[in-house]
Design a protein around this motif. Structure first.
Motif, PDB file in Angstrom:
ATOM      1  N   ARG A 266      37.379  30.390  32.717  1.00 36.94           N
ATOM      2  CA  ARG A 266      36.058  30.160  33.302  1.00 36.94           C
ATOM      3  C   ARG A 266      36.168  29.464  34.663  1.00 36.94           C
ATOM      4  O   ARG A 266      35.351  29.680  35.545  1.00 36.94           O
TER       5      ARG A 266
ATOM      6  N   LEU B 125      36.971  32.061  37.163  1.00 39.04           N
ATOM      7  CA  LEU B 125      35.772  32.854  37.457  1.00 39.04           C
ATOM      8  C   LEU B 125      34.754  32.078  38.297  1.00 39.04           C
ATOM      9  O   LEU B 125      33.757  32.633  38.747  1.00 39.04           O
TER      10      LEU B 125
ATOM     11  N   ILE C 105      24.572  43.719  38.923  1.00 41.88           N
ATOM     12  CA  ILE C 105      24.183  42.449  39.524  1.00 41.88           C
ATOM     13  C   ILE C 105      23.073  42.645  40.562  1.00 41.88           C
ATOM     14  O   ILE C 105      22.414  41.700  40.963  1.00 41.88           O
ATOM     15  N   GLY C 106      22.843  43.898  40.982  1.00 41.17           N
ATOM     16  CA  GLY C 106      21.816  44.156  42.001  1.00 41.17           C
ATOM     17  C   GLY C 106      20.406  44.109  41.447  1.00 41.17           C
ATOM     18  O   GLY C 106      20.192  44.138  40.243  1.00 41.17           O
TER      19      GLY C 106
ATOM     20  N   ALA D 197      29.524  35.581  35.430  1.00 39.73           N
ATOM     21  CA  ALA D 197      30.707  35.474  36.275  1.00 39.73           C
ATOM     22  C   ALA D 197      30.488  36.157  37.616  1.00 39.73           C
ATOM     23  O   ALA D 197      31.062  35.772  38.621  1.00 39.73           O
ATOM     24  N   GLN D 198      29.641  37.179  37.646  1.00 41.43           N
ATOM     25  CA  GLN D 198      29.398  37.877  38.909  1.00 41.43           C
ATOM     26  C   GLN D 198      28.271  37.230  39.708  1.00 41.43           C
ATOM     27  O   GLN D 198      27.871  37.749  40.749  1.00 41.43           O
TER      28      GLN D 198
ATOM     29  N   ARG E 246      32.128  32.500  41.782  1.00 42.64           N
ATOM     30  CA  ARG E 246      31.418  33.537  41.033  1.00 42.64           C
ATOM     31  C   ARG E 246      31.210  34.742  41.943  1.00 42.64           C
ATOM     32  O   ARG E 246      30.919  34.614  43.112  1.00 42.64           O
ATOM     33  N   GLY E 247      31.398  35.918  41.377  1.00 45.86           N
ATOM     34  CA  GLY E 247      31.190  37.130  42.156  1.00 45.86           C
ATOM     35  C   GLY E 247      32.416  37.559  42.947  1.00 45.86           C
ATOM     36  O   GLY E 247      32.337  38.460  43.777  1.00 45.86           O
TER      37      GLY E 247
ATOM     38  N   LEU F 124      33.053  29.527  37.043  1.00 42.68           N
ATOM     39  CA  LEU F 124      31.995  29.045  36.150  1.00 42.68           C
ATOM     40  C   LEU F 124      32.193  27.591  35.756  1.00 42.68           C
ATOM     41  O   LEU F 124      31.273  26.941  35.274  1.00 42.68           O
TER      42      LEU F 124
ATOM     43  N   TYR G  97      36.748  40.626  33.926  1.00 42.53           N
ATOM     44  CA  TYR G  97      36.726  39.610  32.865  1.00 42.53           C
ATOM     45  C   TYR G  97      36.243  40.219  31.554  1.00 42.53           C
ATOM     46  O   TYR G  97      35.224  40.897  31.513  1.00 42.53           O
TER      47      TYR G  97
END
Lengths: 271, 263
Positions: free
Chosen positions: A47, A50, A102-103, B161-162, A69-70, A52, A76
């Motif tokens: 994490r 990532l 994610i968009g 995570a993203q 993040r991203g 997080l 993952y």
């Protein structure tokens, strides 16, 4: 350039220091087994990579860029989740939800995203059941779908959190074969966390052993030895090799003498 | 029956509500938050009766409380999901306050009955426009967040995570659900919100393996149940809420039977 670089990293979770002052670098195209007992910090480390979990000290870089993040290079796969057993959506729809998910905007995939979904279904060899409801699949099949999700967007560093949990030895071996094959074919770096070292023995390039808040990285022969693990845990640990398997032993007597509670002893006994 | 103004309004209201509920409900059931929809109806009851007591419009009182309640539930997130007793108590207390506010009404039981079980035949043109506007806002907002919401639902760890803000998404979505609930109350009342918000969506999710077809079927089923329910109410002179809930239950049972036979 390292795929993953940690410099002086300390990770704390809810006031408890999980990992202290880690310095380590993982090269590109390496298959790393992340070993350690419950609470050793395997998930926390992932994490943190990532983005997080923020390190309380030090810094983490993934392919030379700060771990945030991203980060596009990272794929993952979290630990298997309950709730998917009731899902009637197809595996393809399940994977597609993560393709460009994610968009903003309506939930409609474009041609490139559909092609990426088809590509990852092929990679994990799930074509035969990708259009059946997720809830009707076996645990092993569902896990492949989650692995496919993680492969979307062509990541160069793959973090797999306990992929062997809940699988029988046959499926464990199949999962390891699959991931090892993908790792070689795609030339990517894989961090594969597990409780037990033995199923992974033939497949690993390196092992990252977490214990007592510390970490040791290297080949199995370098790391899984009495002296190294004893230093890691701060207590005497013996490593026994028998019939191609490795057992990490901290005798009951030793543990008892040091006043380690029974609940904590388990991690001393198993790798 | 199409000659009467009140019937035309009733059909239009049923269609608008079905559109909002079918769309929002699909995600609500997929996210396993259908109980939240039920809860919002009950909490909204106190809002509506409280607004009447304060001399305000019951519709906006209901809407304000369901939207705020939805956002709050989203913010509490998983901590709330594990505490069904706490949610149940909040529901019961909210309903209790609603009863207290009702007690102070001078207008009698008519309004209470309409709030509890809906009164689609009493929808006037002004209400209709208001409902259409809310439905439009609801669908536009859902269209904007659908992709991210689907990702956050089917791969929450990966979405986080993203860079997805799971809590914010949950708050926004449950606020949207609050709008849909406030709409549904006009037709089926606070006690039967489940029939339009959850029933059609649950049936569609049982039958469809693709998101697009399931989403469309959810709206289609909600529409069919609402419109046929209103028509049957006209023919039989039984309450439309009864017909809609009966059709909703029947469709769900049918979907369960079909999917069980496939498996």
């Amino acid at each position: 350039m390292s795929a993953l670089l940690l410099e002086g990293v300390t990770l704390r979770l809810g006031g408890r220091t999980v990992l202290r002052d880690l310095d380590l670098g993982v090269g590109q195209g390496v298959f790393v087994g992340v070993l350690g007992g419950n609470g050793a910090g395997k998930t926390t480390l992932m994490r943190a990579v990532l983005g997080l979990v923020r390190p309380s000290t030090g810094r983490i870089a993934v392919f030379g860029r700060p771990a945030e993040r991203g980060h596009r290079a990272i794929g993952y796969m979290p630990q298997a989740r309950a709730g998917l057993t009731d899902l009637r959506l197809s595996g393809r729809a399940f994977i597609a939800a993560a393709a460009g998910g994610i968009g903003w905007g309506p939930a409609v995939s474009n041609a490139a995203q559909r092609a990426d979904v088809a590509r990852v279904i092929g990679l994990v060899d799930a074509g035969a059941y990708a259009d059946r409801p997720v809830g009707a699949l076996s645990g092993g099949e569902r896990q492949r779908l989650m692995l496919a999700q993680a492969l979307l967007g062509q990541p160069r560093l793959l973090l797999l959190d306990e992929p062997l949990a809940g699988l029988d030895p046959h499926h464990q071996a199949a999962t390891i074969r699959l991931v090892r094959g993908l790792q070689r074919r795609l030339g990517i770096t894989v961090l594969f966390s597990a409780h037990d070292l033995n199923p992974l023995l033939g497949a690993l390039d390196e092992v990252l052993y977490l214990g007592g808040g510390h970490a040791a990285l290297g080949s199995v022969d370098e790391v899984v030895t009495g002296p190294v693990l004893s230093r890691l845990y701060g207590s005497p640990v013996e490593v026994v090799r028998a019939q191609g398997r490795i057992f990490v032993v901290a005798g009951e007597l030793q543990a008892a003498r040091q006043g380690i509670p029974a609940s904590e002893r388990e991690r001393h006994v198993r790798v | 029956m199409f000659a009467y103004d009140f019937m035309q309004n009733a059909f239009a209201a049923a269609a608008i509500v079905a559109l909002a509920c079918g769309a929002v409900g699909y995600f609500l059931v997929l996210r396993q938050q259908s109980f939240a929809g039920h809860a919002l109806g009950h909490v909204g009851f106190a809002g509506a009766t409280g607004a009447v007591l304060a001399g305000l419009s019951p519709f906006w009182g209901l809407m304000a409380v369901t939207v705020a309640g939805g956002a709050l539930m989203g913010a509490l997130g998983e901590r709330l999901a594990e505490r069904d007793v706490a949610v149940g108590m909040v529901l019961a207390v909210a309903l209790g306050f609603g009863v207290l506010f009702l007690n102070f009404f001078t207008s009698g039981a008519g309004q209470a009955n309409a709030l509890l079980f809906g009164n689609v035949l009493g929808v006037d043109a002004a209400t209709l426009w208001r409902m259409a506007g809310c439905c439009g806002v609801c669908l536009a907002a859902l269209g904007l967040m659908a992709r991210k919401l689907l990702f956050a639902t089917l791969g929450p760890e990966l979405a986080e995570a993203q860079g997805a803000d799971l809590r914010l998404l949950s708050m926004l979505f449950l606020a949207l659900a609050g709008v849909a609930v406030a709409e549904a109350v006009q037709v089926v009342g606070v006690l039967l919100v489940f029939t339009l918000l959850v029933g059609p969506a649950a049936a569609a999710l049982r039958l469809c393996t693709r998101v697009g077809t399931g989403f469309s079927l959810s709206i289609g089923l909600a529409g069919a149940q609402a419109l046929v329910g209103v028509a049957l109410a006209y023919v039989t002179d039984w309450p439309s809420s009864f017909w809609i809930s009966a059709l909703s239950g029947g469709c769900y049972l049918g979907a369960v039977a079909v999917s069980a036979r496939r498996a």
